[in-house]
Design an enzyme around this catalytic site. Structure first.
Site, PDB file in Angstrom:
ATOM      1  N   ASN A  10       0.867  -1.178   0.000  1.00 44.97           N
ATOM      2  CA  ASN A  10       0.000   0.000   0.000  1.00 44.97           C
ATOM      3  C   ASN A  10       0.906   1.232   0.000  1.00 44.97           C
ATOM      4  OD1 ASN A  10      -1.770   2.068   0.587  1.00 44.97           O
ATOM      5  ND2 ASN A  10      -2.362   1.290   2.607  1.00 44.97           N
ATOM      6  N   TRP A  11       0.960   1.925  -1.138  1.00 42.25           N
ATOM      7  CA  TRP A  11       1.892   3.062  -1.268  1.00 42.25           C
ATOM      8  C   TRP A  11       1.330   4.328  -0.628  1.00 42.25           C
ATOM      9  CZ3 TRP A  11       3.504   2.391  -7.177  1.00 42.25           C
ATOM     10  CH2 TRP A  11       4.153   1.162  -7.311  1.00 42.25           C
ATOM     11  N   LYS A  12       0.091   4.283  -0.183  1.00 38.24           N
ATOM     12  CA  LYS A  12      -0.551   5.431   0.484  1.00 38.24           C
ATOM     13  C   LYS A  12      -0.358   6.696  -0.368  1.00 38.24           C
ATOM     14  CE  LYS A  12      -0.165   3.035   4.851  1.00 38.24           C
ATOM     15  NZ  LYS A  12      -0.031   3.072   6.300  1.00 38.24           N
ATOM     16  N   GLU A  98      -6.705   4.256   8.282  1.00 41.56           N
ATOM     17  CA  GLU A  98      -6.531   5.707   8.030  1.00 41.56           C
ATOM     18  C   GLU A  98      -7.806   6.308   7.445  1.00 41.56           C
ATOM     19  OE1 GLU A  98      -2.881   5.298   5.821  1.00 41.56           O
ATOM     20  OE2 GLU A  98      -1.895   4.648   7.672  1.00 41.56           O
ATOM     21  N   GLY A 235       2.825  -1.328   4.323  1.00 44.90           N
ATOM     22  CA  GLY A 235       2.877   0.100   4.018  1.00 44.90           C
ATOM     23  C   GLY A 235       4.313   0.530   3.762  1.00 44.90           C
ATOM     24  N   GLY A 236       4.946   1.087   4.783  1.00 42.84           N
ATOM     25  CA  GLY A 236       6.296   1.662   4.668  1.00 42.84           C
ATOM     26  C   GLY A 236       7.292   0.775   3.919  1.00 42.84           C
TER      27      GLY A 236
END
Ligand code: PGA
Length: 255
Positions: A10-12, A98, A235-236
């Site tokens: 998930n590159w957000k 989020e 994520g990160g």
């Protein structure tokens, strides 16, 4: 039955379309996806089309990070499930914490979003998880049970086959604190039993339940050794080629 494991990045709200496209090229060049695994990336909306073009001939799949619940209409600034399918997505992340925390998404809204994704035959990655306060009050399983019940309201057994559930304890997201593998396993097993209660043992055996929250190359092996953990939402650590590739190529580590 062995379930195909799923590693989703998930590159957000990181990477511009140009950066995302270049990064996707690197991933396609450098990533070998082992048999029995599926790897997915979720760039921001403006990057979906260029990234889809890069991924076309690869084994990597595309996901969106959000969707609107209506099929179409006068909803300025929103994106429908059909648009996402047409842009090349296979999956859509729904109900990420989020979205719940910063954008007020409720279980009822998430339920409508899941239905809109299933209606165009895409695969929702339905996120749920407890906050730290809820865990400390001993409410973890009650919260998960409510999120599942409300999120999957009116979702029929035939559609459950396309659903992925992501257990993401809110206190573990972006904090560097991962749930201990056995802590995650307990919740995953609970989710599977809830699915069994509602949809039967076949659906429960088949459904993929992935874990998210500070997953990295160092902890993925132990998480994946747990019997009810079928992958990860990252994520990160999905933002650099090396760490994402290491996660996709995890080896199970038995304690
Ligand atoms: P993280 O994010 O890996 O950076 O903790 C996970 C997620 O938000 O899905």
């Amino acid at each position: 039955m062995a379930r195909t494991s799923l590693i989703a990045g998930n590159w957000k709200m990181f990477k511009t379309p140009r950066e995302a496209e270049a990064f996707a090229r690197l991933l396609v060049d450098r990533l070998t996806i082992p048999p029995g695994r599926e790897a997915v990336v979720a760039p921001a909306f403006p990057s979906l089309v260029p990234v889809a073009a890069v991924l076309r001939e690869s084994g990597l799949r595309l996901a969106a990070q959000n969707v609107h619940e209506e099929r179409q209409g006068a909803f300025t600034g929103e994106v429908s499930a059909e648009m996402l399918r047409d842009a090349g997505c296979d999956f859509v992340i729904v109900g990420h914490s989020e979205r719940r925390t910063y954008f007020g998404e409720t279980d009822a809204l998430i339920n409508r979003k899941i239905a809109s994704v299933l209606a165009v035959r895409l695969k929702p990655i339905f996120c749920l998880g407890e906050t730290l306060a809820e865990r400390e009050r001993g409410e973890t399983l009650t919260v998960i049970s409510r999120q599942l019940k409300e999120g999957l309201k009116n979702i029929v057994p035939d559609d459950i086959r396309r659903l992925v559930i992501a257990y993401e304890p809110v206190w573990a997201i972006g904090t560097g604190k991962t749930a201990a593998p056995e802590q995650a396993q307990e919740v995953h097993a609970f989710i599977r039993s809830e699915i069994e209660g509602r949809y039967g043992s076949d659906a429960a055996r088949r459904i993929r339940i992935i874990y998210g929250g500070s997953v990295n190359p160092g902890n993925i092996g132990k998480l994946m050794a747990e019997r009810d953990i079928d992958g990860a939402l990252v994520g990160g650590a999905s933002l650099t080629v090396d760490s994402f590739a290491e996660i996709v190529n995890y080896q199970e580590v038995l304690e």
